[in-house]
Motif scaffolding. Sequence first.
Motif, PDB file in Angstrom:
ATOM      1  N   ARG A 229      46.555  51.320  55.449  1.00 55.65           N
ATOM      2  CA  ARG A 229      47.404  51.953  56.056  1.00 55.65           C
ATOM      3  C   ARG A 229      48.170  50.976  57.017  1.00 55.65           C
ATOM      4  O   ARG A 229      49.845  50.928  56.301  1.00 55.65           O
ATOM      5  N   THR A 230      48.097  50.061  56.931  1.00 57.39           N
ATOM      6  CA  THR A 230      48.636  48.613  57.222  1.00 57.39           C
ATOM      7  C   THR A 230      49.382  48.435  56.012  1.00 57.39           C
ATOM      8  O   THR A 230      50.653  47.972  56.683  1.00 57.39           O
ATOM      9  N   GLN A 231      49.387  48.781  55.136  1.00 56.24           N
ATOM     10  CA  GLN A 231      50.028  48.454  53.569  1.00 56.24           C
ATOM     11  C   GLN A 231      51.213  49.123  52.993  1.00 56.24           C
ATOM     12  O   GLN A 231      51.643  48.976  52.546  1.00 56.24           O
TER      13      GLN A 231
ATOM     14  N   LEU B  16      40.744  43.818  59.723  1.00 58.90           N
ATOM     15  CA  LEU B  16      41.839  45.630  59.680  1.00 58.90           C
ATOM     16  C   LEU B  16      41.720  45.600  58.048  1.00 58.90           C
ATOM     17  O   LEU B  16      41.056  46.553  57.965  1.00 58.90           O
ATOM     18  N   ARG B  17      42.262  45.008  57.658  1.00 56.41           N
ATOM     19  CA  ARG B  17      42.817  44.705  56.443  1.00 56.41           C
ATOM     20  C   ARG B  17      41.515  44.913  55.571  1.00 56.41           C
ATOM     21  O   ARG B  17      41.437  45.545  54.777  1.00 56.41           O
ATOM     22  N   ARG B  18      40.021  44.209  55.618  1.00 54.69           N
ATOM     23  CA  ARG B  18      39.337  44.364  54.960  1.00 54.69           C
ATOM     24  C   ARG B  18      38.604  45.849  55.103  1.00 54.69           C
ATOM     25  O   ARG B  18      37.647  46.484  54.358  1.00 54.69           O
ATOM     26  N   ALA B  19      38.733  46.091  56.218  1.00 55.61           N
ATOM     27  CA  ALA B  19      38.050  47.777  56.665  1.00 55.61           C
ATOM     28  C   ALA B  19      38.862  48.395  55.898  1.00 55.61           C
ATOM     29  O   ALA B  19      37.802  49.204  55.540  1.00 55.61           O
TER      30      ALA B  19
ATOM     31  N   ALA C 105      32.109  57.628  33.987  1.00 59.00           N
ATOM     32  CA  ALA C 105      31.376  57.335  33.231  1.00 59.00           C
ATOM     33  C   ALA C 105      30.316  56.939  33.069  1.00 59.00           C
ATOM     34  O   ALA C 105      29.141  56.047  32.285  1.00 59.00           O
ATOM     35  N   GLY C 106      29.445  55.678  34.433  1.00 57.48           N
ATOM     36  CA  GLY C 106      28.134  55.185  35.050  1.00 57.48           C
ATOM     37  C   GLY C 106      28.123  54.244  35.086  1.00 57.48           C
ATOM     38  O   GLY C 106      27.074  53.629  35.117  1.00 57.48           O
ATOM     39  N   ASP C 107      29.425  53.755  34.595  1.00 54.82           N
ATOM     40  CA  ASP C 107      29.880  52.530  34.169  1.00 54.82           C
ATOM     41  C   ASP C 107      29.242  51.341  36.382  1.00 54.82           C
ATOM     42  O   ASP C 107      29.822  52.307  36.649  1.00 54.82           O
ATOM     43  N   ALA C 108      28.868  50.086  36.413  1.00 49.26           N
ATOM     44  CA  ALA C 108      29.361  49.683  37.183  1.00 49.26           C
ATOM     45  C   ALA C 108      30.299  49.292  37.492  1.00 49.26           C
ATOM     46  O   ALA C 108      30.603  48.320  36.698  1.00 49.26           O
ATOM     47  N   VAL C 109      30.959  49.133  38.796  1.00 52.69           N
ATOM     48  CA  VAL C 109      32.686  48.276  38.947  1.00 52.69           C
ATOM     49  C   VAL C 109      31.954  47.914  40.798  1.00 52.69           C
ATOM     50  O   VAL C 109      31.987  48.598  40.746  1.00 52.69           O
ATOM     51  N   ARG C 110      32.588  46.713  40.690  1.00 55.16           N
ATOM     52  CA  ARG C 110      33.003  45.888  41.306  1.00 55.16           C
ATOM     53  C   ARG C 110      33.989  45.295  41.551  1.00 55.16           C
ATOM     54  O   ARG C 110      34.490  44.644  40.572  1.00 55.16           O
ATOM     55  N   VAL C 111      34.664  45.531  43.057  1.00 63.88           N
ATOM     56  CA  VAL C 111      35.675  44.716  43.260  1.00 63.88           C
ATOM     57  C   VAL C 111      35.819  43.839  44.241  1.00 63.88           C
ATOM     58  O   VAL C 111      34.529  43.755  44.784  1.00 63.88           O
ATOM     59  N   ILE C 112      36.071  42.433  43.887  1.00 67.74           N
ATOM     60  CA  ILE C 112      35.858  41.195  44.508  1.00 67.74           C
ATOM     61  C   ILE C 112      36.837  40.773  44.963  1.00 67.74           C
ATOM     62  O   ILE C 112      37.959  40.515  44.382  1.00 67.74           O
ATOM     63  N   THR C 113      37.227  41.196  46.539  1.00 68.62           N
ATOM     64  CA  THR C 113      38.554  40.129  46.965  1.00 68.62           C
ATOM     65  C   THR C 113      38.287  39.174  47.656  1.00 68.62           C
ATOM     66  O   THR C 113      37.959  39.002  48.469  1.00 68.62           O
ATOM     67  N   LEU C 114      39.141  38.061  46.962  1.00 64.72           N
ATOM     68  CA  LEU C 114      39.072  37.091  47.387  1.00 64.72           C
ATOM     69  C   LEU C 114      39.476  36.307  48.295  1.00 64.72           C
ATOM     70  O   LEU C 114      38.732  36.016  49.511  1.00 64.72           O
ATOM     71  N   PHE C 115      41.302  36.454  48.575  1.00 56.37           N
ATOM     72  CA  PHE C 115      41.330  36.237  49.954  1.00 56.37           C
ATOM     73  C   PHE C 115      42.175  37.206  50.867  1.00 56.37           C
ATOM     74  O   PHE C 115      42.370  37.304  51.381  1.00 56.37           O
ATOM     75  N   ALA C 116      40.260  36.800  51.559  1.00 59.65           N
ATOM     76  CA  ALA C 116      40.287  38.101  52.392  1.00 59.65           C
ATOM     77  C   ALA C 116      39.788  36.836  54.025  1.00 59.65           C
ATOM     78  O   ALA C 116      38.941  38.540  54.782  1.00 59.65           O
ATOM     79  N   GLY C 117      40.028  35.880  54.504  1.00 55.21           N
ATOM     80  CA  GLY C 117      39.222  35.252  55.450  1.00 55.21           C
ATOM     81  C   GLY C 117      40.239  35.232  56.332  1.00 55.21           C
ATOM     82  O   GLY C 117      41.325  35.602  56.157  1.00 55.21           O
ATOM     83  N   ASP C 118      39.517  35.619  57.407  1.00 50.73           N
ATOM     84  CA  ASP C 118      40.237  35.369  59.168  1.00 50.73           C
ATOM     85  C   ASP C 118      41.461  34.156  59.021  1.00 50.73           C
ATOM     86  O   ASP C 118      40.676  33.005  58.459  1.00 50.73           O
TER      87      ASP C 118
END
Length: 256
Positions: free
Chosen positions: A218-220, A66-69, A27-40
Amino acid sequence: MTHVYLSPHADDALLSCGGVIHRQIMAGDAVRVITLFAGDPPDGHLSPFALEQHGSWGNPPRPMALRRAEDVAASTRIGAELRHLDLLDAVYRAVPGGRWPYADLTALFGSADPEDPMTPTSLAGQISGLLAAESEVTLYAPLAVGHHVDHQIVHLAARDHLAAQHRLAFYEDYPYAETGGATESVLQATGGENWAVQVIFLDPEDVVAKVGALGYYRTQLPVLFGGAEAMPSRIWAFAASRCPGVGLAERIWWYG
């Protein structure tokens, strides 16, 4: 309009809202995902439970990298902007004295440990800092169906601290919402029965896009679906179940 999805972990937002996300982007809206618990994870000793999780992901040498990738690939496929925070997943967090508060599945899906260094207040502060310069942001946060402790913390951060600044909706956490009555149970426990539910109808193309994006986690896939082959049929079935006899859909609840 900007839609911002708070995803506790890589995969949560697209598993739960991938069809709606695709629809908003188209629809042309801006969409952002913030993945919070992604630290090593920290160097050195990890809990046996954390190592067990790594084993279920195939024991990659750098599991969170790998999960971040995977998250980048999935978000790119569906067309959403993505940001990772370096906060620790619950299985990696320790409390003063070195105790692991979430050392098994019972603890991970129980109540937040009172000594957990991650709190809704501290998390909300970090999210607010990211959004400080933005206006007209609609936030989407988990209902915490399934009671995963990280989902609970994100839910409370959004409900108790961020709703005053932003329009807020809650999504039903997949795959936990597959369990009959699980969403309704959480709504009853949180007072959410009074929130306005919105059934967002999806075109088949939205579900096709969601399935295509989820294939990058793939890991999940073995953990969540028993393998890649079972994932598409379960995603299609869940979308059909959200509005039986009418078509395909995902649901959100507007807070307030």
